[in-house]
Design a protein around this motif. Sequence first.
Motif, short mmCIF file in Angstrom:
data_model
loop_
_atom_site.label_atom_id
_atom_site.label_comp_id
_atom_site.label_asym_id
_atom_site.label_seq_id
_atom_site.Cartn_x
_atom_site.Cartn_y
_atom_site.Cartn_z
N GLU A 194 -51.31 25.33 116.46
CA GLU A 194 -50.22 25.23 117.42
C GLU A 194 -49.37 24.02 117.05
O GLU A 194 -49.89 22.92 116.87
CB GLU A 194 -50.78 25.09 118.83
CG GLU A 194 -49.71 25.11 119.89
CD GLU A 194 -50.31 25.08 121.29
OE1 GLU A 194 -50.62 26.15 121.81
OE2 GLU A 194 -50.46 23.99 121.84
N LEU A 195 -48.09 24.25 116.90
CA LEU A 195 -47.18 23.15 116.57
C LEU A 195 -46.66 22.55 117.87
O LEU A 195 -46.03 23.23 118.67
CB LEU A 195 -46.00 23.65 115.75
CG LEU A 195 -46.28 24.19 114.36
CD1 LEU A 195 -44.97 24.45 113.65
CD2 LEU A 195 -47.11 23.23 113.56
N ASP A 196 -46.94 21.28 118.03
CA ASP A 196 -46.48 20.59 119.23
C ASP A 196 -45.57 19.46 118.77
O ASP A 196 -46.02 18.39 118.40
CB ASP A 196 -47.69 20.06 120.00
CG ASP A 196 -47.28 19.47 121.33
OD1 ASP A 196 -46.08 19.55 121.67
OD2 ASP A 196 -48.15 18.92 122.03
N SER A 197 -44.26 19.73 118.76
CA SER A 197 -43.32 18.74 118.24
C SER A 197 -42.52 18.13 119.38
O SER A 197 -42.36 18.74 120.44
CB SER A 197 -42.35 19.40 117.26
OG SER A 197 -43.05 20.13 116.30
N HIS B 226 -35.71 20.45 117.35
CA HIS B 226 -36.81 21.38 117.57
C HIS B 226 -36.73 22.01 118.96
O HIS B 226 -36.88 23.22 119.12
CB HIS B 226 -38.13 20.61 117.41
CG HIS B 226 -39.32 21.28 118.00
ND1 HIS B 226 -40.04 22.23 117.34
CD2 HIS B 226 -39.90 21.14 119.22
CE1 HIS B 226 -41.03 22.64 118.11
NE2 HIS B 226 -40.97 22.00 119.26
N LEU C 4 -36.41 25.97 120.09
CA LEU C 4 -37.40 26.64 120.95
C LEU C 4 -36.75 27.22 122.19
O LEU C 4 -37.21 28.23 122.71
CB LEU C 4 -38.50 25.65 121.34
CG LEU C 4 -39.70 25.55 120.40
CD1 LEU C 4 -40.91 25.05 121.15
CD2 LEU C 4 -40.02 26.87 119.73
N SER D 291 -42.06 23.90 124.73
CA SER D 291 -41.42 22.60 124.56
C SER D 291 -41.25 21.93 125.91
O SER D 291 -41.10 22.57 126.94
CB SER D 291 -40.06 22.75 123.90
OG SER D 291 -39.11 23.11 124.86
N PHE E 35 -45.87 28.04 118.43
CA PHE E 35 -45.25 26.83 118.93
C PHE E 35 -45.74 26.55 120.33
O PHE E 35 -45.87 27.46 121.15
CB PHE E 35 -43.73 26.98 118.97
CG PHE E 35 -43.08 26.91 117.62
CD1 PHE E 35 -42.83 25.68 117.03
CD2 PHE E 35 -42.73 28.06 116.95
CE1 PHE E 35 -42.25 25.62 115.79
CE2 PHE E 35 -42.14 27.99 115.70
CZ PHE E 35 -41.90 26.77 115.12
N ASP F 1 -40.37 21.18 111.27
CA ASP F 1 -41.17 22.33 111.70
C ASP F 1 -41.42 23.26 110.52
O ASP F 1 -42.53 23.70 110.29
CB ASP F 1 -40.41 23.11 112.79
CG ASP F 1 -40.41 22.36 114.11
OD1 ASP F 1 -41.36 21.60 114.34
OD2 ASP F 1 -39.46 22.54 114.89
#
Lengths: 158, 163
Positions: B121-124, A124, A128, B161, B158, B133
Motif C-alpha cells: 500500500e502506497l501511503d504518500s 500525489h 488521487l 489520501s 494507494f 509514486d
Amino acid sequence: MKVVSAKRREVSEGDMTPMIDMVFQLIAFFMVLINFSDIDQDQRVHLPKSELAKPPEVAYEKPITLQMTADEGIILNAGASDLLSIEDLRIALMRQSQVIKAQGDDIKLSDVTVIIRADESARHGKVLEMVDAAQQAGFETFAFRGKQSQDSGFNSRE
Amino acid sequence: MKIRKTKHKDKIELQMTPMIDIVFQLLVFFIMTFKIVEPEGDFNVRMPPPASQSPSQPPETPTLILKMTADADGNLASMKLGDVPFTGTDKLTPFDQLRSHIVSLVGDEAGPGTASEREVELDSDFNLKYRYDINAITAISGYIQDGQKFKLIEKIRFAPSSE
C-alpha cells in the motif's frame, strides 16, 4: 547527335527524376511514421519516466483517459483546451457511468479502464482525488501511465 | 531503326508540374503533422471503491505499507517500508535500495503464495510529486536485468489520501 542538338530550340529542362525519387521516399517515410492512434496524448502533460512502463499488448476495450497537467488542471476529453476542476470531473464521470450503465450488458463498469496520465510534478493528493472521483462513479480498473525510458528514472529531479 | 529515330524527334513531354505540386503538398502535410512520440506504458492497478470492500477474511500475509513523506517543495523527504527506512547513499537512490529490499523479501520467501502475493500500500503525503509514486511502483513491481523483465510484487494500491 546532330539531329538532337538541332532540335533543341525548346526550353532545356533539368532532369526531374532524382528529385521526384527523393520526394516520394520522404512521403513514404512520413506516412509510415505518422501515428494517429496516439492522438489522445496531450503535450501539456509530461509523464514520469519509468523503465518498466511497457505499452499494453492489447488495446483497452473501452478506455477513458484522465489527464492532469503540472498545474493540476484536468483534461477529460483529449484535445480540449479548457481545464476542468475536480467538481466538473466528478459530474462528467457520473454522467459517463450513467451512459455506460444505460447501454446494457455488453459492457460493465468494471471492464472500463481509466487511464491516468498525470504530470510528473503534479501532487500525489491531487492525482488521487481524480482516482477517487472515478471510483465514486463506479470505475474500478486503473492504468497509471508512464513514459518508457532506458534508465530507471529514479534520479530525475528537474 | 530508321523509323524509331524519326519518332524520337517529337518526344512526348510529360506534364510534371501538377504532379510535383501535389507531391509537395503531401510532403508538407506529413512533415507538419509529424510528431515524435515517445512510447508510453501502463501500470495496471485494480482499485474497487473503498465502500464496496466487504470485510473479507484478513489476508494471510499482512499488507506492506510504504510511507513516503514530502518536503516543502514536494520532493521526497523520507521513505519507509514498514519499519525499514530507505535514505539513499551516494551511489544508490532510495528507490534502488527499496528495490533490492523487495528483491530480498521475494527471494527469502521462495515458493508459491508468499512475498510476491503480498500487497503493498502506497501511503504518500498529499504534496509529494506524482513522479515519486511512479518511481516507487517501478521499484516494487519489478526490475530489468540483461534486457529481461523480472516481476516482484504486483499487487499495489494507494492508501486513501488525507490532506
